[in-house]
Scaffold this active site. Structure first.
Site, PDB file in Angstrom:
ATOM      1  N   LYS A   3       0.882  -1.268   0.045  1.00 18.42           N
ATOM      2  CA  LYS A   3       0.136   0.151  -0.025  1.00 18.42           C
ATOM      3  C   LYS A   3       0.637   1.241   0.156  1.00 18.42           C
ATOM      4  O   LYS A   3       0.210   2.472  -0.043  1.00 18.42           O
ATOM      5  CB  LYS A   3      -1.263  -0.292   1.490  1.00 18.42           C
ATOM      6  CG  LYS A   3      -2.243  -0.793   1.074  1.00 18.42           C
ATOM      7  CD  LYS A   3      -2.793  -0.853   0.748  1.00 18.42           C
ATOM      8  CE  LYS A   3      -4.153  -2.045   0.024  1.00 18.42           C
ATOM      9  NZ  LYS A   3      -5.080  -1.280  -0.517  1.00 18.42           N
ATOM     10  N   GLU A  43      -9.718   5.845   3.323  1.00 22.96           N
ATOM     11  CA  GLU A  43     -10.130   4.945   3.546  1.00 22.96           C
ATOM     12  C   GLU A  43      -9.329   3.963   4.021  1.00 22.96           C
ATOM     13  O   GLU A  43      -8.411   3.765   3.011  1.00 22.96           O
ATOM     14  CB  GLU A  43     -11.136   4.428   2.214  1.00 22.96           C
ATOM     15  CG  GLU A  43     -10.894   3.356   1.473  1.00 22.96           C
ATOM     16  CD  GLU A  43      -9.934   3.681   0.535  1.00 22.96           C
ATOM     17  OE1 GLU A  43      -9.704   4.342   0.623  1.00 22.96           O
ATOM     18  OE2 GLU A  43      -9.452   2.617   0.053  1.00 22.96           O
ATOM     19  N   SER A  66       1.857 -10.083  -0.506  1.00 22.25           N
ATOM     20  CA  SER A  66       1.330  -8.712  -0.894  1.00 22.25           C
ATOM     21  C   SER A  66       1.328  -8.111   0.762  1.00 22.25           C
ATOM     22  O   SER A  66       1.357  -6.164   0.579  1.00 22.25           O
ATOM     23  CB  SER A  66      -0.581  -8.448  -1.121  1.00 22.25           C
ATOM     24  OG  SER A  66      -1.469  -9.484  -0.440  1.00 22.25           O
TER      25      SER A  66
HETATM   26  C1  PLP Z   1      -1.524  -7.096   2.537  1.00 22.99           C
HETATM   27  C2  PLP Z   1      -2.730  -5.985   1.419  1.00 22.99           C
HETATM   28  N1  PLP Z   1      -3.147  -7.741   0.639  1.00 22.99           N
HETATM   29  C3  PLP Z   1      -3.753  -6.863  -0.206  1.00 22.99           C
HETATM   30  C4  PLP Z   1      -4.925  -6.086   0.260  1.00 22.99           C
HETATM   31  C5  PLP Z   1      -6.190  -5.992  -0.796  1.00 22.99           C
HETATM   32  O1  PLP Z   1      -5.997  -4.608  -1.521  1.00 22.99           O
HETATM   33  P1  PLP Z   1      -6.147  -4.455  -3.271  1.00 22.99           P
HETATM   34  O2  PLP Z   1      -6.714  -5.270  -3.316  1.00 22.99           O
HETATM   35  O3  PLP Z   1      -6.152  -3.384  -2.926  1.00 22.99           O
HETATM   36  O4  PLP Z   1      -4.761  -5.258  -2.670  1.00 22.99           O
HETATM   37  C6  PLP Z   1      -5.210  -5.611   1.538  1.00 22.99           C
HETATM   38  C7  PLP Z   1      -5.754  -4.339   1.231  1.00 22.99           C
HETATM   39  O5  PLP Z   1      -6.185  -3.906   2.624  1.00 22.99           O
HETATM   40  C8  PLP Z   1      -3.531  -5.940   2.235  1.00 22.99           C
HETATM   41  O6  PLP Z   1      -3.901  -4.743   3.643  1.00 22.99           O
END
Ligand code: PLP
Length: 394
Positions: A90, A112, A378
Site C-alpha cells: 500500500k 479509507e 502483498s
Molecule cells: C496485505 C494486503 N493485501 C491485499 C489487500 C487488498 O487490497 P488490493 O486488492 O487493493 O491489493 C490489502 C488491503 O488492505 C492488504 O492489506
C-alpha cells in the site's frame, strides 16, 4: 487489445468511467487534467523514486521459495511486498498520491482503509511530508485490525469509525467520499485501491506497477528471461494485483491468476467473490462488477480478511475477467488460513490474510514442474496475529 491503460474517459472496455455527484466534479476534473503531467515529470519521479529506494526499502526481493516449490513440485517465487516499510504494497501508492496532493496545493489528506494497511501507509506518508491525515475505517475493521489502528494514531492520524451498512471497507469509502464533497478545495482523497472514478484506477495502477517492473528485472537476473509462466495475486479492490499484472498483461505467454475472497463459500450468502457473484453496476464512482440485488442494492460482503471484504473489483480487473485474460479463483476463509499456516511452517514467513488467498491457489491449480510461478506476497501477517492465534487455540 490494450489491457493496461484506460481510454481518455477512463474506460477499460465497458468498465470504468467517472460516475460522481456534481459537487465532486471540480476535484476529479482537476486530477484528470493534471495527474499524468505531474507524475511523469522528472522532478516528481526523482523525489518518488528516491523515497521508494531509501525510505520504503525497494526493490523488494523476489524470493525463490524452495520448500514451497518442493511441496507443489513447481518453481515458486514470492514477490516480497511484505518487506516494504509499513508491511505491505500500500505504501507504493500512498506515498505517490501524497506527493501528488502536495503539488496540487492540498493540505489535508483523507483515506479509507479496510485491513488498516492503506491507512497506516497514508498516515506514514502524511507524517513524513507534513500533511493533516484523516482515515475512515469500518467499526468492525477497527476491532479486527486493532494493531493498525494504534499505529495510525501514533502516526498522528485521526481514525473515524464508519458505522453504517456492514461497517467495513465499502462503508469507509462512502464516508471518505462524503468528506471529500464537503471539503473540495483543501483536501485530496488518497484512494487505496484501483477503484473509484477515473483517474484513480489508472493512477493507483501506475504507482503499483513498480511490482511487475521489478519482477521482470529480477527474473531476468535470476533465470535469464523476463516473463514467468504465471503471476498470481489476491484481489480486494485489486491494487496489488494490478501492480503484479501491469507489465505482463500485454505479454500473451504469461498467464494471469487472481484470487478473490470466497468467505464461507460463494453460495453461502457470506462471500466477497465479486466475479462469481457480481453483475454490471456502479460502485464508488465507476462502472464495474458489483455484488448487488436485482434492484441495485449492494449486497454486504464477507471475508475473514478485512482487505478483501469488498463487494466490487476495479474496472481493470473486471475487463481482464470479461475478456478471459485472467483466470479467477474463489478462496474460502478456511483455505486461506491453511495456506497462511503452511507458508509459516515451510518458509518461516507469516503472510497477511489477504496474501494467503493468493497462496491458496497452489492447492487449486496444478502447475508443471518447470513452470515459473510468481506469487505476490502483498503484506505481512502482524496485523492478523489475533485471528491466527484464535485458530491455533480452536
Ligand atoms: C496485505 C494486503 N493485501 C491485499 C489487500 C487488498 O487490497 P488490493 O486488492 O487493493 O491489493 C490489502 C488491503 O488492505 C492488504 O492489506
Amino acid at each position: 487489445m490494450n489491457y493496461k491503460n484506460p481510454d481518455e474517459h477512463g474506460y477499460y472496455g465497458e468498465f470504468g468511467g467517472a460516475f460522481i455527484p456534481e459537487m465532486l466534479y471540480p476535484n476529479v476534473e482537476e486530477l484528470q487534467k493534471n495527474y499524468l503531467e505531474i507524475i511523469e515529470s522528472e522532478e516528481f519521479q526523482n523525489e518518488y523514486q528516491d523515497l521508494l529506494k531509501n525510505y520504503v526499502g525497494r526493490a523488494t526481493p523476489l524470493y525463490f521459495a524452495k520448500n514451497l516449490s518442493h511441496k507443489y513440485n513447481t518453481q515458486i517465487y514470492l514477490k516480497r511486498e511484505d518487506l516494504n516499510h509499513t508491511g505491505a504494497h500500500k505504501i507504493n501508492n500512498a506515498l505517490g498520491q501524497v506527493l501528488l496532493a502536495k503539488r496540487l496545493g492540498k493540505t489535508r489528506i483523507i483515506a479509507e482503509t479496510g485491513a488498516g494497511q492503506h491507512g497506516v501507509a497514508t498516515a506514514t506518508a502524511c507524517a513524513l511530508l507534513g500533511l493533516e491525515c484523516i482515515v475512515y475505517m469500518g467499526e468492525i475493521d477497527i476491532q479486527r485490525q486493532a494493531p493498525n489502528v494504534a499505529r495510525m494514531k501514533m502516526l498522528g492520524a485521526e481514525v473515524i469509525p464508519a458505522t453504517s451498512g456492514s461497517k467495513t471497507l465499502k462503508d469507509a469509502v462512502n464516508e471518505a467520499l462524503r468528506d471529500w464533497i464537503n471539503n473540495p478545495v483543501t483536501t485530496h482523497y488518497v484512494i487505496g485501491s484501483v477503484v473509484g472514478p477515473h483517474p484513480f484506477p489508472d493512477l493507483v495502477a501506475r504507482f503499483q506497477s513498480i511490482i511487475s517492473k521489478e519482477i521482470r528485472e529480477q527474473l531476468k537476473e535470476k533465470i535469464g528471461r523476463e516473463n514467468p509462466d504465471y503471476v498470481i495475486a489476491c484481489v480486494g479492490g485489486g491494487s496489488n494485483a494490478a501492480g503484479t499484472f501491469y507489465h505482463f498483461v500485454e505479454e500473451k505467454e504469461v498467464k494471469i491468476i487472481a484470487a478473490e475472497a470466497g468467505g464461507l463459500g460463494v453460495d453461502s450468502g457470506k462471500s466477497a467473490a465479486t466475479t462469481f457473484l457480481g453483475t454490471l453496476g456502479v460502485l464508488h464512482g465507476s462502472k464495474s462488477l458489483v455484488m448487488q440485488t436485482g434492484d441495485g442494492q449492494v449486497i454486504e460482503p464477507h471475508s475473514i480478511s478485512a482487505g478483501l471484504d469488498y463487494p466490487g473489483i476495479g474496472p481493470f480487473h473486471a475487463h481482464l475477467f470479461k475478456e478471459k485474460r485472467a483466470e479467477f479463483f474463489s478462496i474460502n476463509d478456511e483455505e486461506a488460513l491453511q495456506s497462511a499456516f503452511e507458508l509459516t511452517k515451510l518458509e518461516g514467513i507469516i503472510p497477511a490474510l489477504e496474501s494467503s488467498h493468493a497462496l491458496a491457489v497452489l492447492d487449486k491449480k496444478k502447475f508443471k514442474e518447470n513452470d515459473i510461478v510468481v506469487i505476490c506476497l502483498s503484506g505481512r501477517g502482524d496485523k492478523d496475529m489475533e485471528t491466527y492465534l484464535r485458530e491455533i487455540r480452536s
